[in-house]
Design a protein around this motif. Structure first.
Motif, PDB file in Angstrom:
ATOM      1  N   ALA A  97       0.825  -1.208   0.000  1.00  0.00           N
ATOM      2  CA  ALA A  97       0.000   0.000   0.000  1.00  0.00           C
ATOM      3  C   ALA A  97       0.857   1.255   0.000  1.00  0.00           C
ATOM      4  N   SER A  98       2.029   1.187   0.632  1.00  0.00           N
ATOM      5  CA  SER A  98       2.862   2.384   0.768  1.00  0.00           C
ATOM      6  C   SER A  98       3.419   2.867  -0.568  1.00  0.00           C
ATOM      7  N   ILE A  99       3.536   1.974  -1.561  1.00  0.00           N
ATOM      8  CA  ILE A  99       4.089   2.408  -2.842  1.00  0.00           C
ATOM      9  C   ILE A  99       3.141   3.363  -3.570  1.00  0.00           C
ATOM     10  N   LEU A 100       1.871   3.402  -3.114  1.00  0.00           N
ATOM     11  CA  LEU A 100       0.924   4.350  -3.706  1.00  0.00           C
ATOM     12  C   LEU A 100       1.164   5.771  -3.217  1.00  0.00           C
ATOM     13  N   PHE A 101       1.856   5.900  -2.069  1.00  0.00           N
ATOM     14  CA  PHE A 101       2.016   7.219  -1.446  1.00  0.00           C
ATOM     15  C   PHE A 101       3.473   7.642  -1.308  1.00  0.00           C
ATOM     16  N   GLU A 102       4.404   6.728  -1.562  1.00  0.00           N
ATOM     17  CA  GLU A 102       5.815   7.043  -1.399  1.00  0.00           C
ATOM     18  C   GLU A 102       6.552   6.849  -2.718  1.00  0.00           C
ATOM     19  N   ASP A 103       7.739   7.459  -2.783  1.00  0.00           N
ATOM     20  CA  ASP A 103       8.582   7.277  -3.966  1.00  0.00           C
ATOM     21  C   ASP A 103       9.105   5.834  -4.002  1.00  0.00           C
ATOM     22  N   VAL A 104       9.035   5.235  -5.174  1.00  0.00           N
ATOM     23  CA  VAL A 104       9.505   3.863  -5.341  1.00  0.00           C
ATOM     24  C   VAL A 104      10.997   3.877  -5.628  1.00  0.00           C
ATOM     25  N   THR A 105      11.762   3.250  -4.752  1.00  0.00           N
ATOM     26  CA  THR A 105      13.214   3.161  -4.907  1.00  0.00           C
ATOM     27  C   THR A 105      13.617   1.688  -5.006  1.00  0.00           C
ATOM     28  N   ALA A 106      14.889   1.476  -5.314  1.00  0.00           N
ATOM     29  CA  ALA A 106      15.396   0.105  -5.389  1.00  0.00           C
ATOM     30  C   ALA A 106      15.256  -0.588  -4.038  1.00  0.00           C
ATOM     31  N   ASP A 107      15.462   0.153  -2.953  1.00  0.00           N
ATOM     32  CA  ASP A 107      15.334  -0.418  -1.629  1.00  0.00           C
ATOM     33  C   ASP A 107      13.884  -0.816  -1.345  1.00  0.00           C
ATOM     34  N   THR A 108      12.937   0.019  -1.784  1.00  0.00           N
ATOM     35  CA  THR A 108      11.516  -0.286  -1.595  1.00  0.00           C
ATOM     36  C   THR A 108      11.143  -1.573  -2.323  1.00  0.00           C
ATOM     37  N   VAL A 109      11.613  -1.704  -3.568  1.00  0.00           N
ATOM     38  CA  VAL A 109      11.306  -2.899  -4.366  1.00  0.00           C
ATOM     39  C   VAL A 109      11.921  -4.141  -3.726  1.00  0.00           C
ATOM     40  N   THR A 110      13.162  -4.023  -3.237  1.00  0.00           N
ATOM     41  CA  THR A 110      13.830  -5.158  -2.606  1.00  0.00           C
ATOM     42  C   THR A 110      13.066  -5.623  -1.379  1.00  0.00           C
ATOM     43  N   ARG A 111      12.683  -4.693  -0.529  1.00  0.00           N
ATOM     44  CA  ARG A 111      11.917  -5.046   0.676  1.00  0.00           C
ATOM     45  C   ARG A 111      10.575  -5.659   0.303  1.00  0.00           C
ATOM     46  N   LEU A 112       9.938  -5.105  -0.733  1.00  0.00           N
ATOM     47  CA  LEU A 112       8.629  -5.605  -1.155  1.00  0.00           C
ATOM     48  C   LEU A 112       8.745  -7.038  -1.674  1.00  0.00           C
TER      49      LEU A 112
END
Length: 331
Positions: A97-112
């Motif tokens: 859900a957070s990717i709808l409101f935050e900037d998507v970074t490589a770290d975000t994708v890795t954690r996801l």
């Protein structure tokens, strides 16, 4: 055979998940953010090993033809691994859900991806656990019931443990509301943070009303007969079946959300000392939410079984048996 194929796929999935986490435990990438409220390192590796053992046992057991006792043991091992993986990865929906409101970074994708892989692995283990339990109990292949022991329709009475779960949820809700009542009497509700965020009192009253329904009406509907069949005082609806997911959907969603957010995240944060406050207040609030969620999940499990559609194979078998008896009597 279907169990064996799924077990092989699940085993490969657990191996990949485990190997990635071994790499991170030995040499974590610089700046890698945590994927879970639980400690990282070797903990997810250990869970992956248990999950691989459970999935592999299903594949081996399918080839060797395990007895019911062995299947129950394998089902238990997979259930344990599945719950552990889902609990470790319960932040996945939050991250999604957070990717709808935050900037998507490589770290975000890795954690996801890491959290999502754990969640998928947990679901695979739970699916195998359910299939092994059905095989051990010699359940009907069409509906999953053990005919003669499982409830066949929604008019049957809920088991005692379903009532226990429902009233545990009500008790948890009341414990949580005791904290709110104390704040209301002390005139500290709404809190300063709520006022600063511009949340209106009417909106919070509506929220409290919905909480009241979810803490009383919902758990009771999951256990009592009137939650499965509309009661007589509803006139035209009386005696008709209540739409299954009208009750089961909120029960599972609320139960899973409360148990995960407060039972796993909240209790973990409290144990680490990340949450400050009076002991009794935190116990009633976090403990109340946790019991509320667990109670809803327990009652939902009973509701899920009681509201299954009738088994067509069982019905056809019964009719065919009657027809054969009729033919013999005429002869």
């Amino acid at each position: 055979m279907r169990n064996a194929r799924l077990a092989v796929v699940a085993s490969v999935w657990q191996v990949v998940y485990g190997v990635v986490h071994v790499w991170w435990a030995v040499d974590a990438p610089q700046g890698l953010a945590r994927e879970s409220y639980f400690p990282g390192g070797w903990l997810p590796v250990g869970i992956a090993v248990v999950a691989f053992a459970g999935c592999g046992s299903v594949a081996v057991g399918a080839a060797r033809g395990l007895r019911p006792a062995g299947r129950y043991a394998v089902a238990g091992l997979n259930a344990l691994a599945g719950i552990a993986l889902c609990a470790y990865s319960f932040l996945f929906p939050v991250m999604l859900a957070s990717i709808l409101f935050e900037d998507v970074t490589a770290d975000t994708v890795t954690r996801l991806l890491a959290s999502g892989s754990g969640a998928v692995g947990g679901v695979l283990c739970l699916a195998l656990a359910a299939r092994e339990r059905r095989a051990a109990a010699r359940a009907c292949a069409s509906c999953g019931r053990v005919h003669g022991r499982s409830p066949e329709h929604r008019d049957e009475r809920s088991p005692a443990w379903a009532y226990a779960g429902a009233y545990l949820a009500v008790a948890g809700y009341l414990a949580r509301m005791a904290v709110w009542l104390d704040a209301a009497i002390a005139d500290t509700w709404p809190s300063a943070a709520s006022r600063a965020n511009g949340i209106s009192v009417p909106a919070m009253v509506v929220f409290l009303g919905l909480m009241g329904l979810a803490g009383t009406l919902l758990p009771l509907a999951l256990a009592h007969h009137w939650g499965r069949v509309w009661p007589a005082w509803l006139g035209p609806l009386a005696g008709r079946p209540v739409p299954r997911w009208l009750v089961l959907g909120p029960g599972l969603f609320m139960g899973g959300s409360l148990a995960a957010y407060f039972g796993v995240a909240g209790m973990s944060a409290w144990a680490r000392g990340d949450i400050d406050g009076p002991f009794l207040t935190l116990l009633l609030e976090l403990g109340g939410y946790t019991l509320w969620g667990i109670g809803l999940l327990v009652a939902s499990a009973s509701y899920f079984t009681l509201t299954k559609p009738p088994c067509p194979q069982h019905a056809v078998g019964g009719n065919g048996h009657q027809r054969r008896n009729s033919s013999r009597s005429l002869a």
